[in-house]
Design a protein around this motif. Structure first.
Motif, PDB file in Angstrom:
ATOM      1  N   ARG A   1       6.058   8.262   8.836  1.00  0.00           N
ATOM      2  CA  ARG A   1       6.916   7.303   9.532  1.00  0.00           C
ATOM      3  C   ARG A   1       6.362   5.891   9.377  1.00  0.00           C
ATOM      4  NH1 ARG A   1       7.286  10.721  13.859  1.00  0.00           N
ATOM      5  NH2 ARG A   1       5.492   9.640  14.716  1.00  0.00           N
ATOM      6  N   ALA A   2       5.079   5.717   9.652  1.00  0.00           N
ATOM      7  CA  ALA A   2       4.460   4.398   9.620  1.00  0.00           C
ATOM      8  C   ALA A   2       4.450   3.840   8.194  1.00  0.00           C
ATOM      9  CB  ALA A   2       3.038   4.474  10.176  1.00  0.00           C
ATOM     10  N   MET A   3       4.218   4.698   7.214  1.00  0.00           N
ATOM     11  CA  MET A   3       4.166   4.240   5.815  1.00  0.00           C
ATOM     12  C   MET A   3       5.527   3.713   5.389  1.00  0.00           C
ATOM     13  SD  MET A   3       1.798   4.002   3.467  1.00  0.00           S
ATOM     14  CE  MET A   3       2.377   2.431   2.849  1.00  0.00           C
ATOM     15  N   ARG A   4       6.596   4.406   5.792  1.00  0.00           N
ATOM     16  CA  ARG A   4       7.952   3.934   5.472  1.00  0.00           C
ATOM     17  C   ARG A   4       8.197   2.559   6.076  1.00  0.00           C
ATOM     18  NH1 ARG A   4       9.634   9.431   6.368  1.00  0.00           N
ATOM     19  NH2 ARG A   4       9.714  10.343   4.270  1.00  0.00           N
ATOM     20  N   GLU A   5       7.831   2.436   7.356  1.00  0.00           N
ATOM     21  CA  GLU A   5       7.959   1.162   8.070  1.00  0.00           C
ATOM     22  C   GLU A   5       7.242   0.045   7.322  1.00  0.00           C
ATOM     23  OE1 GLU A   5       6.225   0.353  12.143  1.00  0.00           O
ATOM     24  OE2 GLU A   5       7.234   2.289  12.476  1.00  0.00           O
TER      25      GLU A   5
ATOM     26  N   LEU B   1      -5.251  13.184   8.159  1.00  0.00           N
ATOM     27  CA  LEU B   1      -3.902  13.744   8.277  1.00  0.00           C
ATOM     28  C   LEU B   1      -2.863  12.635   8.135  1.00  0.00           C
ATOM     29  CD1 LEU B   1      -4.282  16.356  11.189  1.00  0.00           C
ATOM     30  CD2 LEU B   1      -4.276  16.764   8.728  1.00  0.00           C
ATOM     31  N   THR B   2      -3.118  11.494   8.777  1.00  0.00           N
ATOM     32  CA  THR B   2      -2.240  10.330   8.643  1.00  0.00           C
ATOM     33  C   THR B   2      -2.162   9.901   7.179  1.00  0.00           C
ATOM     34  OG1 THR B   2      -2.805   9.572  10.864  1.00  0.00           O
ATOM     35  CG2 THR B   2      -1.920   7.910   9.349  1.00  0.00           C
ATOM     36  N   ALA B   3      -3.314   9.858   6.516  1.00  0.00           N
ATOM     37  CA  ALA B   3      -3.348   9.457   5.106  1.00  0.00           C
ATOM     38  C   ALA B   3      -2.534  10.423   4.246  1.00  0.00           C
ATOM     39  CB  ALA B   3      -4.799   9.400   4.608  1.00  0.00           C
ATOM     40  N   SER B   4      -2.598  11.732   4.563  1.00  0.00           N
ATOM     41  CA  SER B   4      -1.850  12.708   3.759  1.00  0.00           C
ATOM     42  C   SER B   4      -0.348  12.445   3.864  1.00  0.00           C
ATOM     43  CB  SER B   4      -2.198  14.145   4.186  1.00  0.00           C
ATOM     44  OG  SER B   4      -1.597  14.468   5.418  1.00  0.00           O
ATOM     45  N   GLY B   5       0.122  12.072   5.053  1.00  0.00           N
ATOM     46  CA  GLY B   5       1.537  11.719   5.216  1.00  0.00           C
ATOM     47  C   GLY B   5       1.876  10.445   4.456  1.00  0.00           C
ATOM     48  N   ALA B   6       0.993   9.444   4.541  1.00  0.00           N
ATOM     49  CA  ALA B   6       1.225   8.172   3.836  1.00  0.00           C
ATOM     50  C   ALA B   6       1.297   8.399   2.329  1.00  0.00           C
ATOM     51  CB  ALA B   6       0.109   7.181   4.178  1.00  0.00           C
ATOM     52  N   LEU B   7       0.408   9.251   1.804  1.00  0.00           N
ATOM     53  CA  LEU B   7       0.388   9.523   0.354  1.00  0.00           C
ATOM     54  C   LEU B   7       1.713  10.152  -0.090  1.00  0.00           C
ATOM     55  CD1 LEU B   7      -3.263  10.871  -0.090  1.00  0.00           C
ATOM     56  CD2 LEU B   7      -2.302   8.794  -1.136  1.00  0.00           C
ATOM     57  N   ARG B   8       2.252  11.042   0.743  1.00  0.00           N
ATOM     58  CA  ARG B   8       3.528  11.669   0.398  1.00  0.00           C
ATOM     59  C   ARG B   8       4.629  10.628   0.248  1.00  0.00           C
ATOM     60  NH1 ARG B   8       2.303  16.374   3.084  1.00  0.00           N
ATOM     61  NH2 ARG B   8       2.763  15.490   5.115  1.00  0.00           N
TER      62      ARG B   8
ATOM     63  N   LEU C   1       4.255   7.343  -0.324  1.00  0.00           N
ATOM     64  CA  LEU C   1       3.985   6.468  -1.470  1.00  0.00           C
ATOM     65  C   LEU C   1       4.467   7.136  -2.764  1.00  0.00           C
ATOM     66  CD1 LEU C   1       0.428   5.177  -0.445  1.00  0.00           C
ATOM     67  CD2 LEU C   1       2.494   3.769  -0.720  1.00  0.00           C
ATOM     68  N   ARG C   2       4.235   8.440  -2.881  1.00  0.00           N
ATOM     69  CA  ARG C   2       4.667   9.174  -4.072  1.00  0.00           C
ATOM     70  C   ARG C   2       6.192   9.165  -4.155  1.00  0.00           C
ATOM     71  NH1 ARG C   2       1.226  13.186  -3.423  1.00  0.00           N
ATOM     72  NH2 ARG C   2       2.677  14.485  -2.277  1.00  0.00           N
ATOM     73  N   GLU C   3       6.823   9.461  -3.033  1.00  0.00           N
ATOM     74  CA  GLU C   3       8.288   9.441  -2.909  1.00  0.00           C
ATOM     75  C   GLU C   3       8.871   8.113  -3.391  1.00  0.00           C
ATOM     76  OE1 GLU C   3       9.183  11.449   1.118  1.00  0.00           O
ATOM     77  OE2 GLU C   3      10.209   9.490   1.159  1.00  0.00           O
ATOM     78  N   ARG C   4       8.194   7.015  -3.026  1.00  0.00           N
ATOM     79  CA  ARG C   4       8.700   5.678  -3.366  1.00  0.00           C
ATOM     80  C   ARG C   4       8.195   5.208  -4.731  1.00  0.00           C
ATOM     81  NH1 ARG C   4      10.255   2.491   1.474  1.00  0.00           N
ATOM     82  NH2 ARG C   4      11.027   4.083   2.907  1.00  0.00           N
ATOM     83  N   GLY C   5       7.544   6.082  -5.475  1.00  0.00           N
ATOM     84  CA  GLY C   5       7.135   5.734  -6.829  1.00  0.00           C
ATOM     85  C   GLY C   5       5.937   4.797  -6.926  1.00  0.00           C
TER      86      GLY C   5
END
Lengths: 353, 353
Positions: B237-241, B258-265, B267-271
């Motif tokens: 959520r925070a990474m998207r924001e 755990l937060t970093a693992s979500g952020a990495l996902r 970042l990958r999604e957004r290329g």
């Protein structure tokens, strides 16, 4: 129903030929008693079904509002296997709904079970929920001596004298029927060499699933059966063994989903396509494991959370019954009540078979 | 040292202007007392530092040989976040080495904390280890009223009156220093727009890590800070924001792995390539998480298991001290003892930064 009078400390002392103080020390786990005497006292406690006073008092006053959960596995396993988290979730929801504290007694291993027994006997909880028992585990006897009402998760497999037997209340799923369905499904797909990776065979769930496999394949070649232990690593080990022994196998029924996940890894490693070359079926329908394997796993579903909820519910009903003076726990102990609740299973089809 | 005499039930009753029976009922969590009276009694209990008799007795006799662990999170979170399993592993090893039973008190949420307090006050355990406290949590006050020796995991962040303050014994890692190192590492790599995804800001660990980030970047644009909650979903959520708000960011310091693992996902999604476009640093060095992210995570290491072991050790040392009559716990309570133990952190370099 009529209840027999509870055997007293005096009766135990007289029958064992020791002093009351010695009985008391043994019952409370005091190590300062010679082992030969302690063993004699424990045998008489079991024979008479003696319940220590302190615990008996707590049964009557019921003021702890707490229930212990004992998982007969090291804490590392408790946190590594999502099965336990799911069962605890059901237990926790049910206990919390009745404002009763869930007290999880963690251990490093079997050496700690005497200490668990002392805590249970110490009047700290109103009852115990016990799961993942193994056949040679001293825990059932220890728990019986602790004298707290207990419901088991999984059918107990030890003799009556050890505190279990046909009348010990328990919740289980239809392990044998579920396994039979899984193997029949593989037979229906035209598979001819169906292997089985068992669970830990000192647990009744693993034995029952093996029996279900044999029900469906009465003349099976024993070389198609390999022993696992309900873990992914055990599944890997057993799958390697099976492929080395019977390379032409075309299906595997794994005793649980974690075992199946290990087996799938080895099949991939060895270049076998699933399900084209080898079809795989698991047991549990543990999410997210069963959905995240490659390919997603066809498996036998049991409702693990619901089993936890039911265990807690059975204990609380016994409890409520005793508060109303109906002696529900006495019933279960004397064999008049319903002992086991066995839930049905169902096959969930995904891509692996 | 000299110990002040323990305040009595009578003293509390006199100061609060109520009967002894009322004080007893409030202390034992009996709901049959008007809230205005109960509140008054609890205030006086806190002022005088009254310890209920039953608990006081257990402090002296020390016969439970059991220590409670309270994690101020719902049980679902306890089993989903490997941080807790690691801390429990350290605690379990230390307690088992001393043949002391680990009693994990699980809850569905904050509403259950009063019940946890009743169990602690009921004389069932010799002490408590408490972690994952939140700022507005009533637990510290509840635990103080329960009157059991307590060691906290993580620096308590509530005022002295609530039972914590500078002298409450705790174990923590150097959250602020570790965060500072992480951000300086990113600066050293030439990154110019370094974002931060915080943890749950009602926990001191999250606040301290945010302070460390600001130490390294005193003039940072607040748009580069987004609030997370220590979970993978919060990290996503925070990474998207952050990407929506500041697409040109070139680094992220996440409050935990755990937060970093979500952020990495995300970042990958957004290329975005990691670390080429965006470098990422986590906190914890939680295995296997930190090794299994794509790419493997550069992170700040803290020894979570060792922190658990130390918490248990501090409690047992206090306990041993009191058995020898040296009043170690009294020291901690009166401020003469060492309150906090803060462990160092170190940066572990993998592929993400």
């Amino acid at each position: 129903m009529t209840e027999e009078p509870r055997p007293t400390l005096e009766a135990v002392a007289a029958r064992a030929g020791v002093s009351r103080a010695t009985v008391s020390r043994v019952v409370n786990g005091d190590p300062g008693v010679r082992e030969v005497l302690a063993e004699k006292v424990r045998r008489v406690v079991d024979e008479l079904g003696y319940v220590p006073n302190r615990a008996a008092r707590s049964l009557v006053t019921r003021r702890h509002d707490a229930v212990a959960v004992v998982i007969a596995e090291p804490e590392t396993r408790v946190f590594a296997d999502p099965f336990f988290a799911l069962q605890l979730r059901g237990i926790s929801k049910e206990l919390t709904a009745h404002d009763i504290q869930l007290v999880l007694l963690l251990t490093e291993g079997r050496d700690d079970h005497e200490r668990v027994g002392r805590y249970l006997a110490g009047g700290h909880v109103d009852g115990a929920l016990v799961f993942s028992l193994h056949l040679d585990d001293p825990l059932p006897g220890i728990i019986r001596r602790a004298g707290v009402p207990t419901v088991f998760g999984g059918r107990p497999g030890w003799p009556q004298a050890e505190g279990g037997g046909p009348d010990a209340p328990y919740v289980d799923c239809d392990n044998r029927g579920g396994a039979r369905d899984a193997v029949r499904h593989l037979v229906g797909l035209g598979r001819r060499r169906i292997a089985h990776i068992t669970g830990a065979l000192d647990q009744t769930s693993a034995v029952d699933r093996l029996d279900g496999y044999r029900d469906a394949l009465p003349d099976v070649d024993p070389a198609l059966i390999a022993e696992g232990d309900f873990t992914p690593a055990g599944g890997e080990r057993a799958m390697r063994e099976l492929l080395d022994r019977t390379p032409q196998l075309d299906a595997v029924f794994a005793a649980n989903d974690l075992t199946a996940s290990g087996a799938l890894r080895v099949l991939r490693e060895r270049g076998r396509r699933v399900p084209d070359d080898v079809a795989v079926v698991g047991f549990d329908d543990m999410l997210p494991v069963a959905e995240q394997t490659e390919p997603p796993l066809t498996t036998v579903r049991q409702d693990i959370e619901e089993m936890g909820r039911l265990m807690a519910g059975m204990l609380l009903q016994g409890r409520a019954g005793q508060e109303r003076g109906t002696g529900a726990e006495g019933e279960a102990e004397s064999g008049a009540g319903p002992a086991g609740v066995v839930l049905p299973t169902s096959l969930v089809r995904r891509a692996s078979a």
